[in-house]
Design a protein around this motif. Structure first.
Motif, PDB file in Angstrom:
ATOM      1  N   CYS A 303       0.867  -1.187   0.000  1.00 46.89           N
ATOM      2  CA  CYS A 303       0.000   0.000   0.000  1.00 46.89           C
ATOM      3  C   CYS A 303       0.899   1.230   0.000  1.00 46.89           C
ATOM      4  CB  CYS A 303      -0.907  -0.034   1.233  1.00 46.89           C
ATOM      5  SG  CYS A 303      -1.965   1.399   1.433  1.00 46.89           S
ATOM      6  N   VAL A 304       0.823   2.024  -1.050  1.00 49.10           N
ATOM      7  CA  VAL A 304       1.636   3.227  -1.178  1.00 49.10           C
ATOM      8  C   VAL A 304       0.763   4.460  -0.947  1.00 49.10           C
ATOM      9  CG1 VAL A 304       3.088   4.597  -2.723  1.00 49.10           C
ATOM     10  CG2 VAL A 304       3.178   2.098  -2.813  1.00 49.10           C
ATOM     11  N   TYR A 305       1.129   5.259   0.060  1.00 45.60           N
ATOM     12  CA  TYR A 305       0.408   6.518   0.322  1.00 45.60           C
ATOM     13  C   TYR A 305      -1.090   6.268   0.506  1.00 45.60           C
ATOM     14  CZ  TYR A 305       0.259  11.706  -0.052  1.00 45.60           C
ATOM     15  OH  TYR A 305       0.127  13.051   0.181  1.00 45.60           O
ATOM     16  N   GLY A 306      -1.436   5.071   1.059  1.00 48.94           N
ATOM     17  CA  GLY A 306      -2.839   4.748   1.266  1.00 48.94           C
ATOM     18  C   GLY A 306      -3.606   4.486  -0.011  1.00 48.94           C
ATOM     19  N   ASN A 307      -2.883   4.246  -1.130  1.00 49.64           N
ATOM     20  CA  ASN A 307      -3.569   4.101  -2.430  1.00 49.64           C
ATOM     21  C   ASN A 307      -4.551   5.255  -2.639  1.00 49.64           C
ATOM     22  OD1 ASN A 307      -2.157   1.710  -2.373  1.00 49.64           O
ATOM     23  ND2 ASN A 307      -3.897   0.406  -2.879  1.00 49.64           N
ATOM     24  N   SER A 308      -4.116   6.441  -2.227  1.00 49.12           N
ATOM     25  CA  SER A 308      -5.003   7.606  -2.223  1.00 49.12           C
ATOM     26  C   SER A 308      -4.741   8.537  -3.402  1.00 49.12           C
ATOM     27  CB  SER A 308      -4.811   8.410  -0.918  1.00 49.12           C
ATOM     28  OG  SER A 308      -5.240   7.682   0.199  1.00 49.12           O
ATOM     29  N   ASP A 309      -5.755   9.259  -3.755  1.00 51.43           N
ATOM     30  CA  ASP A 309      -5.652  10.390  -4.657  1.00 51.43           C
ATOM     31  C   ASP A 309      -5.874  11.627  -3.784  1.00 51.43           C
ATOM     32  OD1 ASP A 309      -5.991  12.490  -6.397  1.00 51.43           O
ATOM     33  OD2 ASP A 309      -7.400  11.457  -7.716  1.00 51.43           O
ATOM     34  N   PRO A 310      -4.802  12.319  -3.362  1.00 48.85           N
ATOM     35  CA  PRO A 310      -4.968  13.402  -2.400  1.00 48.85           C
ATOM     36  C   PRO A 310      -5.994  14.453  -2.800  1.00 48.85           C
ATOM     37  CG  PRO A 310      -2.662  12.857  -2.637  1.00 48.85           C
ATOM     38  CD  PRO A 310      -3.388  12.075  -3.697  1.00 48.85           C
ATOM     39  N   ALA A 311      -6.032  14.823  -4.061  1.00 44.90           N
ATOM     40  CA  ALA A 311      -6.975  15.855  -4.491  1.00 44.90           C
ATOM     41  C   ALA A 311      -8.419  15.421  -4.286  1.00 44.90           C
ATOM     42  CB  ALA A 311      -6.732  16.202  -5.959  1.00 44.90           C
ATOM     43  N   ALA A 312      -8.704  14.129  -4.501  1.00 42.33           N
ATOM     44  CA  ALA A 312     -10.065  13.625  -4.320  1.00 42.33           C
ATOM     45  C   ALA A 312     -10.362  13.276  -2.875  1.00 42.33           C
ATOM     46  CB  ALA A 312     -10.278  12.388  -5.202  1.00 42.33           C
ATOM     47  N   ASP A 313      -9.358  12.786  -2.143  1.00 39.17           N
ATOM     48  CA  ASP A 313      -9.597  12.289  -0.794  1.00 39.17           C
ATOM     49  C   ASP A 313      -9.593  13.374   0.278  1.00 39.17           C
ATOM     50  OD1 ASP A 313      -9.945   9.654  -1.505  1.00 39.17           O
ATOM     51  OD2 ASP A 313      -7.817   9.188  -1.411  1.00 39.17           O
ATOM     52  N   LEU A 314      -8.867  14.466   0.037  1.00 44.38           N
ATOM     53  CA  LEU A 314      -8.793  15.507   1.063  1.00 44.38           C
ATOM     54  C   LEU A 314     -10.166  16.082   1.413  1.00 44.38           C
ATOM     55  CD1 LEU A 314      -6.121  16.172   2.385  1.00 44.38           C
ATOM     56  CD2 LEU A 314      -6.103  18.342   1.168  1.00 44.38           C
ATOM     57  N   PRO A 315     -11.021  16.392   0.444  1.00 44.27           N
ATOM     58  CA  PRO A 315     -12.356  16.876   0.808  1.00 44.27           C
ATOM     59  C   PRO A 315     -13.178  15.848   1.594  1.00 44.27           C
ATOM     60  CG  PRO A 315     -11.864  17.406  -1.476  1.00 44.27           C
ATOM     61  CD  PRO A 315     -10.785  16.465  -1.017  1.00 44.27           C
ATOM     62  N   VAL A 316     -12.998  14.558   1.303  1.00 44.22           N
ATOM     63  CA  VAL A 316     -13.702  13.505   2.043  1.00 44.22           C
ATOM     64  C   VAL A 316     -13.229  13.485   3.485  1.00 44.22           C
ATOM     65  CG1 VAL A 316     -14.100  11.020   2.217  1.00 44.22           C
ATOM     66  CG2 VAL A 316     -14.053  12.121  -0.025  1.00 44.22           C
ATOM     67  N   LEU A 317     -11.919  13.540   3.684  1.00 48.72           N
ATOM     68  CA  LEU A 317     -11.366  13.559   5.036  1.00 48.72           C
ATOM     69  C   LEU A 317     -11.824  14.796   5.788  1.00 48.72           C
ATOM     70  CD1 LEU A 317      -7.732  12.376   4.258  1.00 48.72           C
ATOM     71  CD2 LEU A 317      -9.539  11.057   5.357  1.00 48.72           C
ATOM     72  N   ALA A 318     -11.844  15.934   5.106  1.00 48.35           N
ATOM     73  CA  ALA A 318     -12.281  17.174   5.756  1.00 48.35           C
ATOM     74  C   ALA A 318     -13.724  17.067   6.247  1.00 48.35           C
ATOM     75  CB  ALA A 318     -12.132  18.349   4.793  1.00 48.35           C
ATOM     76  N   ALA A 319     -14.584  16.431   5.476  1.00 45.24           N
ATOM     77  CA  ALA A 319     -15.970  16.239   5.889  1.00 45.24           C
ATOM     78  C   ALA A 319     -16.043  15.370   7.144  1.00 45.24           C
ATOM     79  CB  ALA A 319     -16.781  15.614   4.765  1.00 45.24           C
ATOM     80  N   HIS A 320     -15.237  14.308   7.197  1.00 47.54           N
ATOM     81  CA  HIS A 320     -15.197  13.466   8.399  1.00 47.54           C
ATOM     82  C   HIS A 320     -14.732  14.270   9.611  1.00 47.54           C
ATOM     83  CE1 HIS A 320     -16.264   9.699   6.603  1.00 47.54           C
ATOM     84  NE2 HIS A 320     -15.215   9.647   5.810  1.00 47.54           N
ATOM     85  N   ILE A 321     -13.761  15.162   9.406  1.00 50.18           N
ATOM     86  CA  ILE A 321     -13.239  15.968  10.505  1.00 50.18           C
ATOM     87  C   ILE A 321     -14.298  16.955  10.994  1.00 50.18           C
ATOM     88  CG2 ILE A 321     -11.514  17.707  11.142  1.00 50.18           C
ATOM     89  CD1 ILE A 321      -9.689  16.299   8.980  1.00 50.18           C
ATOM     90  N   ARG A 322     -14.924  17.659  10.067  1.00 50.10           N
ATOM     91  CA  ARG A 322     -15.930  18.664  10.452  1.00 50.10           C
ATOM     92  C   ARG A 322     -17.128  18.030  11.157  1.00 50.10           C
ATOM     93  NH1 ARG A 322     -14.406  21.011   5.296  1.00 50.10           N
ATOM     94  NH2 ARG A 322     -16.071  19.829   4.285  1.00 50.10           N
ATOM     95  N   GLU A 323     -17.446  16.803  10.779  1.00 46.83           N
ATOM     96  CA  GLU A 323     -18.606  16.131  11.363  1.00 46.83           C
ATOM     97  C   GLU A 323     -18.256  15.273  12.582  1.00 46.83           C
ATOM     98  OE1 GLU A 323     -20.460  14.151   8.052  1.00 46.83           O
ATOM     99  OE2 GLU A 323     -20.476  16.003   6.872  1.00 46.83           O
ATOM    100  N   GLY A 324     -16.984  15.385  13.027  1.00 49.22           N
ATOM    101  CA  GLY A 324     -16.584  14.767  14.281  1.00 49.22           C
ATOM    102  C   GLY A 324     -16.238  13.295  14.225  1.00 49.22           C
ATOM    103  N   ARG A 325     -16.134  12.725  13.038  1.00 48.11           N
ATOM    104  CA  ARG A 325     -15.806  11.299  12.937  1.00 48.11           C
ATOM    105  C   ARG A 325     -14.299  11.043  12.944  1.00 48.11           C
ATOM    106  NH1 ARG A 325     -20.229  11.799   9.335  1.00 48.11           N
ATOM    107  NH2 ARG A 325     -18.808  12.177   7.586  1.00 48.11           N
TER     108      ARG A 325
END
Length: 360
Positions: A303-325
């Motif tokens: 698994c490299v860098y979480g198999n992530s696409d930072p541009a697509a995943d950052l907004p998803v992570l931000a939503a989890h943060i704002r909603e307290g998850r």
């Protein structure tokens, strides 16, 4: 303009906290004043030669800050903008990018060979993993920047650049944990803590944290662990006992040691999935015999860098943060100054986990 930075003068040498001469941004470049930078085990892997980069170099690849100047041709960012550094920008042109696997971009680290600054005596410096975040300021290509998500404190946002993308992606993109599945996370450092939170977000029913240190149990349970196992020769047996003698559906290995990878694999059920996030050296040889591979039907994947696409995943992570998850603050075990980075390296070697966050 001189700024202070943590310079790796040679592989295996101690970091030198010193002044460096940072130029004005050239075409397509942006100058960023760092608010914070996470001290990641990958930085230690660069310093000891496990990962190869040109030296001397300024390390640090997980950071966030404020744009202070932009070079010719830069669009989308302006002085005053908050940004998260992206140490592995995808080129969009190579074979992996064409497949949509941007985390495997063949050109992501090409910038590490560039000369981006100089020591005060004129020695060329390279930017470690592209972004040289262990400095008061840095100059990076605009491709190495992501907009700061709305509502996320700039200091905490530094963790989004590696630990959170990697831990979250390992669970959601690589292992693809489904609601009700059981998960074991090996290694309760910054990435491991993010993986524990990600497993909770995914709806895992049992989440086992494994580490050599008893002191990390409170951190692990706060992140979402339902059980805590002290690593030993009996770890796989203990995990099977916690899961009806079956083993977990998914193991996430965040250490990068042969014995831990093998134990993670043995801790999964027949047909289980093991995702290896930890970065180990070439001396860490993992062995299997052909019959057990056939019989157990397990999957082992990198698994490299979480198999992530930072541009697509950052907004998803931000939503989890704002909603307290998702709680970024809980990943940080100490906030330190630039001069304390060498001590943070020593703590990592001693197995003291969580994430040290350099605050500028």
């Amino acid at each position: 303009m001189a700024v202070r930075a943590a310079v790796l003068p040679a592989i295996g040498a101690p970091l030198d906290i010193t002044g460096i001469e940072l130029p004005a941004p050239g075409p397509g470049q942006v100058r960023v004043r760092l608010a914070a930078a996470g001290v990641c085990h990958s930085d230690l892997s660069l310093a000891n030669g496990t990962l190869k980069v040109p030296v001397p170099a300024v390390l640090g690849h997980e950071g966030a800050g404020t744009v202070v100047a932009v070079g010719e041709g830069v669009t989308g960012f302006a002085p005053g903008d908050g940004v998260v550094l992206n140490w592995a920008p995808s080129c969009g042109r190579c074979h992996a990018c064409g497949l949509g696997e941007v985390w495997l971009c063949a050109n992501a680290l090409s910038g590490a060979a560039d000369v981006y600054a100089r020591t005060v005596d004129g020695t060329d410096l390279h930017p470690g993993l592209n972004v040289a975040a262990f400095a008061e300021e840095t100059v990076v290509p605009v491709s190495c920047l992501l907009p700061l998500p709305e509502g996320i404190p700039l200091t905490d946002a530094a963790l989004l650049g590696c630990a959170v993308l990697t831990g979250y992606g390992a669970v959601h993109h690589s292992a693809r944990v489904r609601e009700g599945e059981t998960v074991a996370v090996f290694g309760v450092g910054g990435v491991g803590l993010a993986a524990l939170q990600a497993a909770r977000i995914a709806g895992a029913s049992t989440i086992v944290a494994v580490d050599v240190s008893p002191e990390k149990e409170e951190l692990a349970r706060a992140a979402g662990a339902t059980d805590y196992v002290i690593a030993s020769a009996e770890t796989a047996r203990e995990i099977r006992a916690l899961t009806g003698k079956q083993g977990v559906d998914v193991a996430v290995e965040c250490v990068g040691r042969a014995v831990t990878i093998r134990t993670a694999w043995e801790s999964t059920r027949r047909g289980g999935r093991t995702t290896v996030v930890g970065i180990g050296g070439t001396d860490q040889q993992v062995t299997f015999h052909a019959l057990e591979l056939f019989h157990w039907g397990r999957t082992l994947s990198g698994c490299v860098y979480g198999n992530s696409d930072p541009a697509a995943d950052l907004p998803v992570l931000a939503a989890h943060i704002r909603e307290g998850r998702l709680d970024l603050g809980s990943l940080v075990t100490e906030r330190i100054a630039l001069d304390d980075i060498p001590t943070a390296f020593e703590n990592m070697l001693a197995g003291k986990g969580g994430r040290a966050l350099v605050v500028f």
